[in-house]
Design an enzyme around this catalytic site. Structure first.
Site, PDB file in Angstrom:
ATOM      1  N   TYR A 172      33.352  27.472  45.403  1.00  0.00           N
ATOM      2  CA  TYR A 172      33.302  28.932  45.599  1.00  0.00           C
ATOM      3  C   TYR A 172      34.696  29.460  45.949  1.00  0.00           C
ATOM      4  O   TYR A 172      35.166  30.447  45.361  1.00  0.00           O
ATOM      5  CB  TYR A 172      32.297  29.250  46.703  1.00  0.00           C
ATOM      6  CG  TYR A 172      32.194  30.705  47.062  1.00  0.00           C
ATOM      7  CD1 TYR A 172      31.494  31.607  46.257  1.00  0.00           C
ATOM      8  CD2 TYR A 172      32.786  31.204  48.229  1.00  0.00           C
ATOM      9  CE1 TYR A 172      31.397  32.950  46.593  1.00  0.00           C
ATOM     10  CE2 TYR A 172      32.695  32.541  48.568  1.00  0.00           C
ATOM     11  CZ  TYR A 172      31.995  33.408  47.757  1.00  0.00           C
ATOM     12  OH  TYR A 172      31.898  34.747  48.093  1.00  0.00           O
TER      13      TYR A 172
ATOM     14  N   LYS B 174      37.022  32.093  43.782  1.00  0.00           N
ATOM     15  CA  LYS B 174      37.486  33.379  44.308  1.00  0.00           C
ATOM     16  C   LYS B 174      39.016  33.453  44.282  1.00  0.00           C
ATOM     17  O   LYS B 174      39.587  34.526  44.048  1.00  0.00           O
ATOM     18  CB  LYS B 174      36.948  33.606  45.731  1.00  0.00           C
ATOM     19  CG  LYS B 174      35.438  33.857  45.767  1.00  0.00           C
ATOM     20  CD  LYS B 174      35.038  35.107  44.983  1.00  0.00           C
ATOM     21  CE  LYS B 174      33.579  35.471  45.169  1.00  0.00           C
ATOM     22  NZ  LYS B 174      33.158  36.614  44.328  1.00  0.00           N
TER      23      LYS B 174
ATOM     24  N   SER C 274      36.773  37.226  48.145  1.00  0.00           N
ATOM     25  CA  SER C 274      36.211  36.769  49.422  1.00  0.00           C
ATOM     26  C   SER C 274      37.355  36.286  50.298  1.00  0.00           C
ATOM     27  O   SER C 274      38.407  35.877  49.782  1.00  0.00           O
ATOM     28  CB  SER C 274      35.245  35.608  49.174  1.00  0.00           C
ATOM     29  OG  SER C 274      35.005  34.888  50.375  1.00  0.00           O
TER      30      SER C 274
HETATM   31  N1  LIG Z   1      27.852  38.805  51.558  1.00  0.00           N
HETATM   32  C1  LIG Z   1      28.991  38.272  51.930  1.00  0.00           C
HETATM   33  O1  LIG Z   1      29.183  37.906  53.105  1.00  0.00           O
HETATM   34  C2  LIG Z   1      30.135  38.162  50.952  1.00  0.00           C
HETATM   35  C3  LIG Z   1      31.408  37.936  51.464  1.00  0.00           C
HETATM   36  C4  LIG Z   1      32.488  37.854  50.581  1.00  0.00           C
HETATM   37  C5  LIG Z   1      32.288  38.028  49.222  1.00  0.00           C
HETATM   38  N2  LIG Z   1      31.027  38.231  48.744  1.00  0.00           N
HETATM   39  C6  LIG Z   1      30.896  38.449  47.305  1.00  0.00           C
HETATM   40  O2  LIG Z   1      30.250  39.684  47.115  1.00  0.00           O
HETATM   41  C7  LIG Z   1      29.601  39.710  45.859  1.00  0.00           C
HETATM   42  C8  LIG Z   1      28.165  40.181  46.039  1.00  0.00           C
HETATM   43  O3  LIG Z   1      27.468  39.198  46.787  1.00  0.00           O
HETATM   44  P1  LIG Z   1      26.436  39.525  47.942  1.00  0.00           P
HETATM   45  O4  LIG Z   1      26.732  38.638  49.079  1.00  0.00           O
HETATM   46  O5  LIG Z   1      26.382  40.990  48.155  1.00  0.00           O
HETATM   47  O6  LIG Z   1      25.130  38.899  47.316  1.00  0.00           O
HETATM   48  P2  LIG Z   1      23.819  39.480  46.649  1.00  0.00           P
HETATM   49  O7  LIG Z   1      23.026  38.295  46.312  1.00  0.00           O
HETATM   50  O8  LIG Z   1      23.232  40.547  47.519  1.00  0.00           O
HETATM   51  O9  LIG Z   1      24.346  40.176  45.307  1.00  0.00           O
HETATM   52  C9  LIG Z   1      24.734  39.483  44.170  1.00  0.00           C
HETATM   53  C10 LIG Z   1      24.012  40.067  42.987  1.00  0.00           C
HETATM   54  O10 LIG Z   1      24.583  39.510  41.791  1.00  0.00           O
HETATM   55  C11 LIG Z   1      23.530  39.281  40.878  1.00  0.00           C
HETATM   56  N3  LIG Z   1      23.931  38.263  39.919  1.00  0.00           N
HETATM   57  C12 LIG Z   1      24.033  36.926  40.114  1.00  0.00           C
HETATM   58  N4  LIG Z   1      24.421  36.321  38.988  1.00  0.00           N
HETATM   59  C13 LIG Z   1      24.579  37.292  38.061  1.00  0.00           C
HETATM   60  C14 LIG Z   1      24.962  37.278  36.697  1.00  0.00           C
HETATM   61  N5  LIG Z   1      25.253  36.141  36.059  1.00  0.00           N
HETATM   62  N6  LIG Z   1      25.024  38.464  36.040  1.00  0.00           N
HETATM   63  C15 LIG Z   1      24.712  39.622  36.663  1.00  0.00           C
HETATM   64  N7  LIG Z   1      24.338  39.683  37.953  1.00  0.00           N
HETATM   65  C16 LIG Z   1      24.270  38.536  38.642  1.00  0.00           C
HETATM   66  C17 LIG Z   1      22.353  38.827  41.743  1.00  0.00           C
HETATM   67  O11 LIG Z   1      21.129  38.978  41.068  1.00  0.00           O
HETATM   68  C18 LIG Z   1      22.505  39.744  42.964  1.00  0.00           C
HETATM   69  O12 LIG Z   1      21.753  40.921  42.842  1.00  0.00           O
HETATM   70  C19 LIG Z   1      29.720  38.290  45.314  1.00  0.00           C
HETATM   71  O13 LIG Z   1      30.772  38.244  44.378  1.00  0.00           O
HETATM   72  C20 LIG Z   1      30.040  37.465  46.539  1.00  0.00           C
HETATM   73  O14 LIG Z   1      30.744  36.292  46.230  1.00  0.00           O
HETATM   74  C21 LIG Z   1      29.948  38.289  49.567  1.00  0.00           C
END
Ligand SMILES: NC(=O)c1ccc[n+]([C@@H]2O[C@H](COP(=O)([O-])OP(=O)(O)OC[C@H]3O[C@@H](n4cnc5c(N)ncnc54)[C@H](O)[C@@H]3O)[C@@H](O)[C@H]2O)c1
Length: 286
Positions: A158, A162, A145
C-alpha cells in the site's frame, strides 16, 4: 460538520472515483457539491452509486472499475454525454492491505497496484485527453496517504503504491501543465468512517484505538473528518490554486511533523537540569 464553500466551483463538473465510500469520498463530494460543482459519481456497485447520486442534486453516476481500461473509456464517454466536458477529477478510489511483506501474495500485490496506482494513471490519462479534446482547463486531485512518505510494518505494498501515486502526481503536473491540466495530491492521515452514511450494524471502528491515535500520535488532538479532505480538494480544484501543481497537501493533524513523539528535547532539558542540580549539591552528576 458544515461543508460551507470557501471556493467557488460553479460551472465545474468533477468526476470523483470511489465516491460512494463512507470515508474520504463522502467528504470530497460534500465539499465539491457545496462549492457548486456538478458531480459525476463513480464506484463499483450500481446500488451504491445510485444512493450517492441521490444525495447530490444534478449529479450523475458512472459505474465501473478504475483499474480496467475498457471501463475507464466507457465511463468518460458516459460522463461527458450526460454531464458535459469535465473540469475536474478526484482519484479517490483505493483499497488497503495490511499484511507482512513476506506473506503477501502476487494476487494481493496486483490488486493494490491495479486499483491504487494503475487506476490513477488510467483515469488521469483519460481526463487529460478529454481536457485536450474539449479545450477547457482542468485539475486532478489524487488521494495519496501519509504512508507515501513514511510507513509502518505490514503496509509495504500500500505504501509503495501511494508513493507511486505521488510520483505520478508530479509527472502529470509536468506533462499535462502545457495542455491546461494541473495535478496535485492530498495525503490524509487516519480518517474514520462517517457513521451517518452506513447502516447501524456496520462494524464500528475501535473507539479506544482512535482516541489513543488522536491524542498520542497527532499534534492536533482532533479526529480528521472526511470533510477536512474535501476542503483541501475543493481548494485544489478552484481558481485560488491556479498556480499550484505537482504538490502534495498532507492532512494528518501533525502526525508526520513530529519526531521522537515530540518530547525528546523536554527529556534532554530535564536531564540537564537534573545534572545541574546534582552538581550544585556537590554530588557526582553522572
Ligand atoms: N480512510 C483513511 O484513513 C485514509 C487515509 C489515507 C488515504 N486514504 C485513501 O483514501 C481513498 C478513499 O479511501 P477510504 O478510506 O475513504 O475508503 P472507502 O472504502 O470509504 O472508499 C473507497 C471507495 O473506493 C471504491 N473502490 C474500490 N475499488 C474500486 C475500483 N477498482 N474502482 C472504483 N471504485 C473502487 C470502494 O467501493 C469504496 O467505495 C483511498 O485511496 C485510500 O487509500 C484513506
Amino acid at each position: 460538520m458544515s461543508a460551507a464553500p470557501a471556493h467557488d466551483l460553479a460551472g465545474h463538473t468533477v468526476l470523483v472515483t470511489g465516491a460512494s465510500g463512507p470515508k474520504i469520498g463522502s467528504g470530497v463530494c460534500d465539499a465539491l457539491h457545496a462549492a457548486g460543482a456538478r458531480l459525476v459519481i463513480n464506484d463499483l456497485n450500481d446500488e451504491h452509486v445510485g444512493r450517492t447520486v441521490h444525495r447530490y442534486p444534478g449529479a450523475v453516476g458512472v459505474v465501473g472499475d478504475v483499474s480496467r481500461p475498457d471501463d475507464v473509456a466507457r465511463m468518460f464517454n458516459e460522463a461527458i454525454d450526460r454531464a458535459g466536458p469535465l473540469t475536474g477529477l478526484v482519484n479517490n478510489a483505493g483499497v488497503g492491505l495490511i499484511t507482512p511483506m513476506l506473506d503477501a501474495t502476487q494476487a494481493e500485490f496486483d490488486r493494490i497496484v491495479d486499483i491504487d496506482f494503475r487506476g490513477v494513471w488510467l483515469m488521469s490519462q483519460a481526463f487529460a485527453r478529454s481536457v485536450a479534446a474539449h479545450g477547457r482547463p482542468g485539475a486532478i486531485v489524487n488521494v495519496s496517504s501519509v504512508h507515501a512518505g513514511k510507513t509502518i510494518g505490514r503496509y509495504a505494498i500500500y505504501a509503495s503504491a501511494k508513493a507511486a501515486v505521488e510520483g505520478l502526481t508530479r509527472a502529470c503536473a509536468v506533462e499535462f501543465g502545457p495542455i491546461g491540466v494541473r495535478c496535485n495530491a492530498i495525503a490524509p492521515g487516519y480518517v474514520p468512517i462517517n457513521r451517518d452514511l452506513v447502516p447501524p450494524d456496520y462494524p464500528a471502528p475501535d473507539a479506544s484505538w482512535i482516541a489513543t491515535h488522536t491524542n498520542s500520535e497527532q499534534v492536533l488532538q482532533r479526529v480528521i473528518e472526511p470533510i477536512d479532505c474535501g476542503w483541501a480538494a475543493q481548494f485544489l480544484l478552484s481558481e485560488q490554486s491556479r498556480c499550484i501543481t505537482g504538490q502534495v497537501i498532507t492532512i494528518d493533524a501533525g502526525l508526520t511533523a513530529r519526531l521522537y513523539n515530540g518530547d525528546m528535547s523536554a527529556r534532554i532539558y530535564a536531564d540537564r537540569e537534573r545534572q545541574a542540580t546534582l552538581r550544585a549539591e556537590g554530588q557526582d552528576a553522572r
